[in-house]
Design a protein around this motif. Structure first.
Motif, PDB file in Angstrom:
ATOM      1  N   PHE A 175      11.171 -10.384   4.189  1.00 42.31           N
ATOM      2  CA  PHE A 175      10.860 -11.046   2.967  1.00 42.31           C
ATOM      3  C   PHE A 175      12.034 -11.255   2.386  1.00 42.31           C
ATOM      4  O   PHE A 175      12.336 -11.703   1.170  1.00 42.31           O
ATOM      5  CB  PHE A 175       9.987 -10.078   1.981  1.00 42.31           C
ATOM      6  N   VAL A 213       2.297  -4.320  -8.519  1.00 45.70           N
ATOM      7  CA  VAL A 213       3.557  -3.953  -7.949  1.00 45.70           C
ATOM      8  C   VAL A 213       4.566  -5.226  -8.196  1.00 45.70           C
ATOM      9  O   VAL A 213       4.072  -6.161  -8.505  1.00 45.70           O
ATOM     10  CB  VAL A 213       3.323  -4.208  -6.128  1.00 45.70           C
ATOM     11  N   LEU A 250       4.300   1.025  -0.166  1.00 46.61           N
ATOM     12  CA  LEU A 250       4.750   0.334  -1.246  1.00 46.61           C
ATOM     13  C   LEU A 250       4.543   1.330  -2.584  1.00 46.61           C
ATOM     14  O   LEU A 250       3.976   2.408  -2.427  1.00 46.61           O
ATOM     15  CB  LEU A 250       4.157  -0.786  -1.528  1.00 46.61           C
ATOM     16  N   ASP A 260       6.868  -8.148  -8.590  1.00 39.69           N
ATOM     17  CA  ASP A 260       7.060  -9.290  -7.632  1.00 39.69           C
ATOM     18  C   ASP A 260       7.762 -10.191  -8.550  1.00 39.69           C
ATOM     19  O   ASP A 260       6.999 -11.349  -8.740  1.00 39.69           O
ATOM     20  CB  ASP A 260       5.977  -9.618  -7.185  1.00 39.69           C
ATOM     21  N   GLY A 261       8.940 -10.111  -9.042  1.00 38.37           N
ATOM     22  CA  GLY A 261       9.820 -11.087  -9.808  1.00 38.37           C
ATOM     23  C   GLY A 261       9.097 -11.230 -11.210  1.00 38.37           C
ATOM     24  O   GLY A 261       8.610 -10.449 -11.883  1.00 38.37           O
ATOM     25  N   ASP A 317      10.789  -5.271   5.238  1.00 41.04           N
ATOM     26  CA  ASP A 317      11.972  -5.522   3.979  1.00 41.04           C
ATOM     27  C   ASP A 317      12.598  -6.852   4.774  1.00 41.04           C
ATOM     28  O   ASP A 317      12.921  -7.927   3.701  1.00 41.04           O
ATOM     29  CB  ASP A 317      13.025  -4.325   4.049  1.00 41.04           C
ATOM     30  N   PRO A 376       3.964  -9.875 -11.438  1.00 43.93           N
ATOM     31  CA  PRO A 376       3.410  -8.910 -10.784  1.00 43.93           C
ATOM     32  C   PRO A 376       2.145  -8.989  -9.851  1.00 43.93           C
ATOM     33  O   PRO A 376       1.290  -9.693 -10.177  1.00 43.93           O
ATOM     34  CB  PRO A 376       3.371  -7.791 -11.796  1.00 43.93           C
ATOM     35  N   GLN A 377       2.120  -8.219  -8.731  1.00 43.04           N
ATOM     36  CA  GLN A 377       1.049  -8.452  -8.142  1.00 43.04           C
ATOM     37  C   GLN A 377      -0.156  -7.338  -8.167  1.00 43.04           C
ATOM     38  O   GLN A 377       0.294  -6.001  -8.499  1.00 43.04           O
ATOM     39  CB  GLN A 377       1.237  -8.570  -6.603  1.00 43.04           C
ATOM     40  N   GLU A 396      12.796 -15.021   1.430  1.00 48.06           N
ATOM     41  CA  GLU A 396      11.865 -15.936   0.534  1.00 48.06           C
ATOM     42  C   GLU A 396      12.678 -16.894  -0.169  1.00 48.06           C
ATOM     43  O   GLU A 396      13.700 -16.501  -0.917  1.00 48.06           O
ATOM     44  CB  GLU A 396      11.063 -15.039  -0.238  1.00 48.06           C
TER      45      GLU A 396
END
Length: 125
Positions: free
Chosen positions: A113, A33, A7, A35-36, A110, A39-40, A116
């Motif tokens: 996900f 990271v 990642l 994530d829409g 890939d 972020p994570q 989702e």
């Protein structure tokens, strides 16, 4: 053999190296990271000779990480570690800290996900 993941993200935090009485050493770091909307923040660890690959990076660097997921149990408690074994700066500079373990990439993630639901709600988890 463990499955390998990759990642990309931004280095947000570098922890100090921890050395234990047994001689085992590890160093943890956090990568943000996208994530829409939310972020994570993911914490990784490097062990033994892989610790040196963090010497060439600094907070704010865009990085690509190759890692394995490791799990363990101790006294009926379960733990998951993201074990980083290769770190590459986004500009292409490598900080692999030793031998490359194959550079494998799991493209099945890939597609996993792709289905989702839309993250348009306000819940951050």
């Amino acid at each position: 053999m463990a499955q390998t993941f990759e990642l990309e993200g931004t280095l947000k935090h570098l922890f100090d190296t921890q050395t234990f009485a047994s001689g085992f050493a590890k160093r943890e770091f956090v990568v943000e990271v996208p994530d829409g909307k939310y972020p994570q923040m993911l914490k990784f660890e490097c062990v033994k000779d892989k610790i040196s690959m963090l010497d060439d990076v600094k907070i704010g660097d865009a990085v690509k990480i190759a890692f394995d997921i490791r799990g363990s149990e101790y006294k009926e408690r379960f733990y998951v570690n993201l074990n980083a074994w290769k770190l590459t700066k986004a500009d292409g500079g490598s900080s692999s800290g030793g031998s490359d373990e194959g550079g494998r990439y799991n493209s099945s993630l890939d597609s996993q996900f792709d289905n989702e639901p839309d993250a348009s709600d306000d819940i951050p988890f």
